[in-house]
Design a protein around this motif. Structure first.
Motif, PDB file in Angstrom:
ATOM      1  N   THR A  43      11.649  75.749  92.753  1.00 50.01           N
ATOM      2  CA  THR A  43      10.587  75.351  93.676  1.00 50.01           C
ATOM      3  C   THR A  43      11.020  74.109  94.433  1.00 50.01           C
ATOM      4  O   THR A  43      11.941  73.402  94.020  1.00 50.01           O
ATOM      5  CB  THR A  43       9.256  75.089  92.943  1.00 50.01           C
ATOM      6  OG1 THR A  43       8.193  74.982  93.889  1.00 50.01           O
ATOM      7  CG2 THR A  43       9.314  73.852  92.082  1.00 50.01           C
ATOM      8  N   PHE A  44      10.357  73.866  95.535  1.00 47.40           N
ATOM      9  CA  PHE A  44      10.549  72.633  96.275  1.00 47.40           C
ATOM     10  C   PHE A  44       9.267  72.338  97.038  1.00 47.40           C
ATOM     11  O   PHE A  44       8.429  73.211  97.230  1.00 47.40           O
ATOM     12  CB  PHE A  44      11.762  72.684  97.203  1.00 47.40           C
ATOM     13  CG  PHE A  44      11.707  73.750  98.255  1.00 47.40           C
ATOM     14  CD1 PHE A  44      11.245  73.456  99.530  1.00 47.40           C
ATOM     15  CD2 PHE A  44      12.131  75.035  97.985  1.00 47.40           C
ATOM     16  CE1 PHE A  44      11.196  74.429 100.508  1.00 47.40           C
ATOM     17  CE2 PHE A  44      12.088  76.013  98.951  1.00 47.40           C
ATOM     18  CZ  PHE A  44      11.619  75.717 100.223  1.00 47.40           C
ATOM     19  N   GLY A  45       9.105  71.090  97.410  1.00 50.55           N
ATOM     20  CA  GLY A  45       7.898  70.724  98.124  1.00 50.55           C
ATOM     21  C   GLY A  45       7.991  69.337  98.723  1.00 50.55           C
ATOM     22  O   GLY A  45       8.947  68.599  98.496  1.00 50.55           O
ATOM     23  N   ARG A  46       6.974  69.006  99.484  1.00 49.65           N
ATOM     24  CA  ARG A  46       6.873  67.709 100.145  1.00 49.65           C
ATOM     25  C   ARG A  46       5.789  66.891  99.447  1.00 49.65           C
ATOM     26  O   ARG A  46       4.755  67.425  99.052  1.00 49.65           O
ATOM     27  CB  ARG A  46       6.525  67.891 101.611  1.00 49.65           C
ATOM     28  CG  ARG A  46       6.483  66.601 102.373  1.00 49.65           C
ATOM     29  CD  ARG A  46       6.874  66.812 103.835  1.00 49.65           C
ATOM     30  NE  ARG A  46       6.849  65.544 104.546  1.00 49.65           N
ATOM     31  CZ  ARG A  46       7.892  64.744 104.674  1.00 49.65           C
ATOM     32  NH1 ARG A  46       9.046  65.083 104.160  1.00 49.65           N
ATOM     33  NH2 ARG A  46       7.790  63.616 105.322  1.00 49.65           N
ATOM     34  N   PHE A  47       6.020  65.588  99.319  1.00 56.91           N
ATOM     35  CA  PHE A  47       5.082  64.689  98.659  1.00 56.91           C
ATOM     36  C   PHE A  47       3.705  64.787  99.302  1.00 56.91           C
ATOM     37  O   PHE A  47       3.566  64.841 100.515  1.00 56.91           O
ATOM     38  CB  PHE A  47       5.589  63.250  98.749  1.00 56.91           C
ATOM     39  CG  PHE A  47       4.631  62.247  98.180  1.00 56.91           C
ATOM     40  CD1 PHE A  47       4.511  62.089  96.811  1.00 56.91           C
ATOM     41  CD2 PHE A  47       3.833  61.476  99.013  1.00 56.91           C
ATOM     42  CE1 PHE A  47       3.621  61.165  96.279  1.00 56.91           C
ATOM     43  CE2 PHE A  47       2.937  60.560  98.497  1.00 56.91           C
ATOM     44  CZ  PHE A  47       2.837  60.401  97.119  1.00 56.91           C
ATOM     45  N   ARG A  48       2.694  64.770  98.448  1.00 60.78           N
ATOM     46  CA  ARG A  48       1.325  64.826  98.926  1.00 60.78           C
ATOM     47  C   ARG A  48       0.528  63.574  98.567  1.00 60.78           C
ATOM     48  O   ARG A  48      -0.110  62.984  99.415  1.00 60.78           O
ATOM     49  CB  ARG A  48       0.624  66.043  98.352  1.00 60.78           C
ATOM     50  CG  ARG A  48      -0.814  66.134  98.795  1.00 60.78           C
ATOM     51  CD  ARG A  48      -1.456  67.364  98.281  1.00 60.78           C
ATOM     52  NE  ARG A  48      -2.244  67.936  99.362  1.00 60.78           N
ATOM     53  CZ  ARG A  48      -2.875  69.048  99.262  1.00 60.78           C
ATOM     54  NH1 ARG A  48      -2.771  69.770  98.168  1.00 60.78           N
ATOM     55  NH2 ARG A  48      -3.590  69.491 100.255  1.00 60.78           N
ATOM     56  N   ASN A  49       0.516  63.203  97.283  1.00 69.20           N
ATOM     57  CA  ASN A  49      -0.366  62.121  96.861  1.00 69.20           C
ATOM     58  C   ASN A  49       0.137  61.540  95.545  1.00 69.20           C
ATOM     59  O   ASN A  49       0.547  62.271  94.661  1.00 69.20           O
ATOM     60  CB  ASN A  49      -1.791  62.670  96.677  1.00 69.20           C
ATOM     61  CG  ASN A  49      -2.798  61.594  96.381  1.00 69.20           C
ATOM     62  OD1 ASN A  49      -2.594  60.429  96.681  1.00 69.20           O
ATOM     63  ND2 ASN A  49      -3.906  61.989  95.787  1.00 69.20           N
ATOM     64  N   ASN A  50       0.055  60.228  95.398  1.00 69.23           N
ATOM     65  CA  ASN A  50       0.405  59.574  94.148  1.00 69.23           C
ATOM     66  C   ASN A  50      -0.864  59.454  93.308  1.00 69.23           C
ATOM     67  O   ASN A  50      -1.690  58.582  93.553  1.00 69.23           O
ATOM     68  CB  ASN A  50       1.012  58.197  94.423  1.00 69.23           C
ATOM     69  CG  ASN A  50       1.641  57.597  93.201  1.00 69.23           C
ATOM     70  OD1 ASN A  50       2.081  58.319  92.311  1.00 69.23           O
ATOM     71  ND2 ASN A  50       1.702  56.288  93.138  1.00 69.23           N
ATOM     72  N   VAL A  51      -1.036  60.334  92.342  1.00 68.90           N
ATOM     73  CA  VAL A  51      -2.248  60.359  91.527  1.00 68.90           C
ATOM     74  C   VAL A  51      -2.212  59.247  90.486  1.00 68.90           C
ATOM     75  O   VAL A  51      -3.181  58.519  90.311  1.00 68.90           O
ATOM     76  CB  VAL A  51      -2.430  61.743  90.858  1.00 68.90           C
ATOM     77  CG1 VAL A  51      -3.637  61.759  89.954  1.00 68.90           C
ATOM     78  CG2 VAL A  51      -2.536  62.823  91.930  1.00 68.90           C
ATOM     79  N   THR A  52      -1.102  59.106  89.778  1.00 69.57           N
ATOM     80  CA  THR A  52      -0.958  58.052  88.774  1.00 69.57           C
ATOM     81  C   THR A  52       0.524  57.874  88.481  1.00 69.57           C
ATOM     82  O   THR A  52       1.336  58.739  88.805  1.00 69.57           O
ATOM     83  CB  THR A  52      -1.739  58.393  87.490  1.00 69.57           C
ATOM     84  OG1 THR A  52      -1.735  57.265  86.616  1.00 69.57           O
ATOM     85  CG2 THR A  52      -1.151  59.585  86.779  1.00 69.57           C
ATOM     86  N   GLY A  53       0.863  56.764  87.865  1.00 65.35           N
ATOM     87  CA  GLY A  53       2.252  56.533  87.474  1.00 65.35           C
ATOM     88  C   GLY A  53       2.865  55.362  88.214  1.00 65.35           C
ATOM     89  O   GLY A  53       2.347  54.901  89.222  1.00 65.35           O
ATOM     90  N   ASP A  54       3.998  54.906  87.676  1.00 58.18           N
ATOM     91  CA  ASP A  54       4.628  53.722  88.238  1.00 58.18           C
ATOM     92  C   ASP A  54       5.928  54.025  88.980  1.00 58.18           C
ATOM     93  O   ASP A  54       6.679  53.130  89.309  1.00 58.18           O
ATOM     94  CB  ASP A  54       4.871  52.676  87.147  1.00 58.18           C
ATOM     95  CG  ASP A  54       5.708  53.203  85.997  1.00 58.18           C
ATOM     96  OD1 ASP A  54       6.189  54.350  86.075  1.00 58.18           O
ATOM     97  OD2 ASP A  54       5.893  52.458  85.027  1.00 58.18           O
ATOM     98  N   LEU A  55       6.179  55.281  89.268  1.00 58.39           N
ATOM     99  CA  LEU A  55       7.364  55.674  90.018  1.00 58.39           C
ATOM    100  C   LEU A  55       7.019  55.716  91.504  1.00 58.39           C
ATOM    101  O   LEU A  55       6.012  56.325  91.892  1.00 58.39           O
ATOM    102  CB  LEU A  55       7.829  57.069  89.565  1.00 58.39           C
ATOM    103  CG  LEU A  55       9.074  57.619  90.233  1.00 58.39           C
ATOM    104  CD1 LEU A  55      10.290  56.779  89.858  1.00 58.39           C
ATOM    105  CD2 LEU A  55       9.292  59.059  89.798  1.00 58.39           C
ATOM    106  N   ALA A  56       7.815  55.048  92.308  1.00 56.50           N
ATOM    107  CA  ALA A  56       7.568  55.063  93.753  1.00 56.50           C
ATOM    108  C   ALA A  56       7.697  56.494  94.273  1.00 56.50           C
ATOM    109  O   ALA A  56       8.627  57.213  93.895  1.00 56.50           O
ATOM    110  CB  ALA A  56       8.568  54.161  94.459  1.00 56.50           C
ATOM    111  N   PRO A  57       6.784  56.920  95.101  1.00 55.75           N
ATOM    112  CA  PRO A  57       6.834  58.289  95.632  1.00 55.75           C
ATOM    113  C   PRO A  57       8.113  58.557  96.415  1.00 55.75           C
ATOM    114  O   PRO A  57       8.687  57.647  97.023  1.00 55.75           O
ATOM    115  CB  PRO A  57       5.624  58.359  96.568  1.00 55.75           C
ATOM    116  CG  PRO A  57       4.727  57.260  96.128  1.00 55.75           C
ATOM    117  CD  PRO A  57       5.615  56.186  95.583  1.00 55.75           C
ATOM    118  N   ARG A  58       8.545  59.793  96.397  1.00 53.91           N
ATOM    119  CA  ARG A  58       9.660  60.281  97.200  1.00 53.91           C
ATOM    120  C   ARG A  58       9.108  61.375  98.112  1.00 53.91           C
ATOM    121  O   ARG A  58       8.136  62.034  97.784  1.00 53.91           O
ATOM    122  CB  ARG A  58      10.773  60.860  96.324  1.00 53.91           C
ATOM    123  CG  ARG A  58      11.334  59.908  95.265  1.00 53.91           C
ATOM    124  CD  ARG A  58      11.886  58.634  95.884  1.00 53.91           C
ATOM    125  NE  ARG A  58      12.709  57.866  94.991  1.00 53.91           N
ATOM    126  CZ  ARG A  58      12.276  56.922  94.172  1.00 53.91           C
ATOM    127  NH1 ARG A  58      11.002  56.643  94.080  1.00 53.91           N
ATOM    128  NH2 ARG A  58      13.115  56.247  93.418  1.00 53.91           N
TER     129      ARG A  58
END
Length: 122
Positions: A43-58
Motif C-alpha cells: 500500500t501507499f498513501g499521502r499524509f492526512r492528519n496527525n492524530v497522536t504521537g511524537d513522530l513528525a509527519p511525513r
C-alpha cells in the motif's frame, strides 16, 4: 515450510518528497525490480492528519512486503542497483525506513487474540 520461512517481512517507508522527478525515476523501476528480489508494494498513501504521537509527519507512506529479511537485504545491498537507490535518496528528505516481522494470521478477515499475541510477545 517452516514457521520462520513462512513469515513475511515488511518495510515501512515514510518520507517527504523534495524532487518529484528523481523520486519518480526510482518509483518507475520499483514495481519491476522489487519482485525480482521478493518484494511487492502492499500500500501507499499521502499524509492526512496527525492524530497522536511524537513522530513528525511525513508526506508519503509506502509499505513493501518482502519474502524475507534476506530478500529485503538483497534488494537494498545489490551492487546491480547502485544507480537506483540514489534516486530515492536524492528525491526525498526526512526518510524513515523501518522493518517489521509479519505474522501469518489464521484468518486475515478475523484477526484473533492469538494473532495479536504473536506480535506483542517478544
Amino acid at each position: 515450510m517452516s514457521e520462520s520461512s513462512a513469515k513475511k517481512f515488511y518495510a515501512l517507508n515514510m518520507f517527504d518528497v523534495v524532487d518529484v522527478e528523481k523520486y519518480l525515476g526510482y518509483f518507475r523501476r520499483l514495481p519491476e525490480v522489487a519482485p525480482q528480489y521478493g518484494g511487492r508494494i502492499v500500500t501507499f498513501g499521502r499524509f492526512r492528519n496527525n492524530v497522536t504521537g511524537d513522530l513528525a509527519p511525513r508526506q508519503v507512506l509506502f509499505v513493501v512486503e518482502w519474502d524475507s529479511e534476506e530478500a529485503f537485504n538483497s534488494f537494498r545491498d545489490d551492487p546491480e542497483l547502485a544507480d537506483l537507490h540514489p534516486l530515492r535518496e536524492d528525491g526525498t528528505a526526512s526518510y524513515i525506513w523501518q522493518t517489521f516481522d509479519g505474522v501469518e494470521m489464521s484468518d486475515p478477515a478475523n484477526v484473533s487474540v492469538d494473532d495479536v499475541l504473536a506480535v506483542l510477545k517478544p
